[in-house]
Design a protein around this motif. Structure first.
Motif, short mmCIF file in Angstrom:
data_model
loop_
_atom_site.label_atom_id
_atom_site.label_comp_id
_atom_site.label_asym_id
_atom_site.label_seq_id
_atom_site.Cartn_x
_atom_site.Cartn_y
_atom_site.Cartn_z
N ALA A 1 12.90 -10.18 -0.48
CA ALA A 1 13.97 -10.21 0.52
C ALA A 1 13.45 -10.54 1.92
N GLY A 2 12.14 -10.68 2.07
CA GLY A 2 11.58 -10.93 3.40
C GLY A 2 11.64 -9.73 4.31
N ASP A 3 11.78 -8.54 3.73
CA ASP A 3 11.89 -7.30 4.50
C ASP A 3 10.52 -6.62 4.53
N THR A 4 9.64 -7.07 5.40
CA THR A 4 8.27 -6.57 5.41
C THR A 4 7.98 -5.74 6.66
N ASP A 5 6.81 -5.12 6.68
CA ASP A 5 6.46 -4.21 7.76
C ASP A 5 5.47 -4.85 8.74
N PRO A 6 5.47 -4.38 9.98
CA PRO A 6 4.47 -4.87 10.95
C PRO A 6 3.09 -4.32 10.61
N TYR A 7 2.04 -4.99 11.07
CA TYR A 7 0.69 -4.55 10.79
C TYR A 7 0.38 -3.21 11.48
N SER A 8 1.21 -2.82 12.41
CA SER A 8 1.00 -1.55 13.12
C SER A 8 1.63 -0.35 12.41
N ILE A 9 2.23 -0.56 11.25
CA ILE A 9 2.92 0.52 10.54
C ILE A 9 1.95 1.67 10.25
N GLU A 10 2.42 2.90 10.42
CA GLU A 10 1.59 4.09 10.23
C GLU A 10 1.91 4.77 8.91
N PHE B 1 0.84 -1.19 0.00
CA PHE B 1 0.00 0.00 0.00
C PHE B 1 0.87 1.24 0.00
N THR B 2 0.29 2.35 -0.41
CA THR B 2 0.98 3.63 -0.37
C THR B 2 1.03 4.12 1.07
N ARG B 3 2.23 4.18 1.61
CA ARG B 3 2.40 4.67 2.98
C ARG B 3 2.47 6.20 3.01
N GLY B 4 2.97 6.80 1.97
CA GLY B 4 3.09 8.24 1.89
C GLY B 4 3.99 8.61 0.73
N PRO B 5 4.20 9.88 0.49
CA PRO B 5 3.47 11.02 1.04
C PRO B 5 2.10 11.16 0.38
N GLY B 6 1.27 12.05 0.92
CA GLY B 6 -0.04 12.27 0.36
C GLY B 6 -0.95 12.98 1.34
N ILE B 7 -2.22 13.06 1.01
CA ILE B 7 -3.21 13.70 1.88
C ILE B 7 -3.50 12.75 3.04
N PRO B 8 -3.34 13.22 4.28
CA PRO B 8 -3.44 12.30 5.43
C PRO B 8 -4.68 11.42 5.45
N GLY B 9 -5.86 12.02 5.33
CA GLY B 9 -7.08 11.22 5.38
C GLY B 9 -7.16 10.22 4.25
N CYS B 10 -6.75 10.63 3.06
CA CYS B 10 -6.79 9.73 1.90
C CYS B 10 -5.85 8.55 2.10
N LEU B 11 -4.65 8.82 2.60
CA LEU B 11 -3.69 7.75 2.86
C LEU B 11 -4.24 6.73 3.85
N SER B 12 -5.03 7.20 4.79
CA SER B 12 -5.54 6.29 5.82
C SER B 12 -6.44 5.21 5.23
N VAL B 13 -7.07 5.48 4.09
CA VAL B 13 -8.00 4.51 3.50
C VAL B 13 -7.24 3.30 2.97
N CYS B 14 -6.23 3.53 2.12
CA CYS B 14 -5.48 2.37 1.60
C CYS B 14 -4.66 1.73 2.71
N GLY B 15 -4.17 2.53 3.67
CA GLY B 15 -3.41 1.97 4.78
C GLY B 15 -4.25 1.05 5.66
N ASN B 16 -5.42 1.53 6.05
CA ASN B 16 -6.30 0.71 6.89
C ASN B 16 -6.77 -0.54 6.16
N ALA B 17 -7.11 -0.39 4.88
CA ALA B 17 -7.57 -1.54 4.11
C ALA B 17 -6.47 -2.59 3.99
#
Length: 392
Positions: free
Chosen positions: A363-372, A105-121
């Protein structure tokens, strides 16, 4: 020095070779989500450079109503559209969510509220089906799109220059690896894409289902040919002369003052002249800064063979013509290749997000589900994040 070493790196190993190297016996399939601005996007891409689906749901009706992106309206449109976009992307790719190997998903940069949609999904889907997760830098994805779309024998080679031109950014970068970018120039005020949108609104150009900037470009091609004496050319400033920096506020302000002086009452020929003068000046500034960037690289002994141009404004045909002429003039003896993704992949899309995440999945370099999410995030902060995924 490490910087010099990075300058010499090449993308010498193909994604499928890397997948075998890291123990994968088959290609990886990634579901990617994007909602950083005004397009709700979902796509499925594979590690062998296949786009199985690429869904983009735009908000053109809202853009025309509000004269640009309205963050609150865009947020709610993303919330309505994202479930359907994901469902459609999976259906068109003919796979289920259980068959996906990872979610990006797109973590950033971008419009905060808009980013939250793809991030949460993305976080929720990944956690629900126990899949790895990767958050991607939006502008890195734009810069790496040619590695997904170009023929295998015509991929850009590092180091290369990148122009990222969109509604949110105007950047001239030196890319020395997939995660190492040096910012040569950025806008000190607004982006080129935002200026295009504002001028389209000031001139009351009908959008006709297009983005405002695309509508302005189409309007510029209408009417008599360029050079017709009946079409006036409006004087436009060329800010930041001799400096590696962009500034677009002055251009759209010049248009605003021109219209104010006439109380907005101009005929179609004058409107066409204003639009063409603005487009010429906006693209001319890109040319000026590109020349400065090429000369700075040459002074430091950095040999650049490619210019990658991406972002929504990269689909502008006038820009493409002018940049080609600019490169030929500045480097007449050694051709610098000009690389554009296909127009539908220049604008925001999720396919580029999935591709930009691929090396990290491999590479197995992934992020935790808590990533903001990170609404403000400099590309230069990516350097050094994981040597294994560089492909060097």
């Amino acid at each position: 020095m490490r910087y010099v070493t990075l300058l010499r790196t090449r993308l010498a190993i193909s994604p499928i070779t890397r997948s075998l190297h890291h123990g994968y016996s088959r290609r990886l399939t990634v579901l990617a989500l994007e909602s950083s601005a005004d397009d709700t996007c979902a796509a499925v891409v594979t590690s062998d450079r296949k786009i199985l689906s690429n869904v983009v749901i735009n908000q053109q009706a809202f853009l025309e109503e509000y004269g640009g992106i309205h963050p609150f309206v865009a947020l709610h449109a993303h919330q309505r559209n994202m479930p359907g976009a994901v469902q459609r992307a999976l259906r068109e790719a003919n796979i289920t969510i259980g068959e996906v190997d990872g979610i990006a998903f797109t973590r950033g940069p971008g419009i905060p509220g808009c980013l939250s949609v793809c991030g949460n999904a993305a976080r929720t889907l990944a956690a629900a089906v126990n899949k790895p997760l990767v958050g991607v830098h939006h502008m890195q994805a734009h810069a790496l799109t040619p590695f997904l779309t170009s023929p295998a024998d015509a991929l850009p080679t590092f180091p290369f220059l990148t122009l990222l031109v969109s509604g949110g950014h105007t950047l001239l970068l030196l890319a020395t690896s997939p995660t190492a970018f040096r910012i040569l120039a950025t806008s000190l005020d607004e982006s080129i894409g935002n200026a295009f949108d504002k001028v389209a609104k000031l001139l009351q150009i009908p959008y006709s289902g297009r983005a405002p900037g695309a509508a302005l470009e189409r309007f510029c091609t209408s009417g008599p040919a360029v050079g017709d004496e009946d079409i006036p050319e409006i004087h436009m400033p060329r800010p930041m002369r001799g400096r590696l920096a962009f500034s677009y506020t002055g251009l759209h302000s010049t248009v605003e003052r021109f219209l104010d002086a006439r109380r907005g009452e101009i005929d179609e020929r004058t409107k066409l002249g204003v639009a063409r003068s603005f487009q010429k000046a906006a693209v001319g500034q890109l040319e000026d800064k590109l020349v400065l960037g090429m000369r700075e690289c040459a002074q430091k002994g950095i040999r650049v063979r490619h210019l990658v141009v991406s972002g929504g404004v990269a689909s502008n045909s006038f820009l493409r013509e002018r940049l080609r002429a600019c490169l030929d003039t500045e480097s007449p003896d050694e051709r610098v290749e000009l690389v554009f993704p296909p127009p539908h992949l220049c604008t925001d899309n999720a396919a580029m997000i999935g591709w930009a995440a691929m090396d990290r999945f491999l590479a197995g370099d992934t992020d935790p589900y808590s990533i903001e999410s990170r609404p403000k995030w400099s590309l230069e902060e990516l350097e050094g994040q994981g040597e294994l995924r560089q492909g060097a």
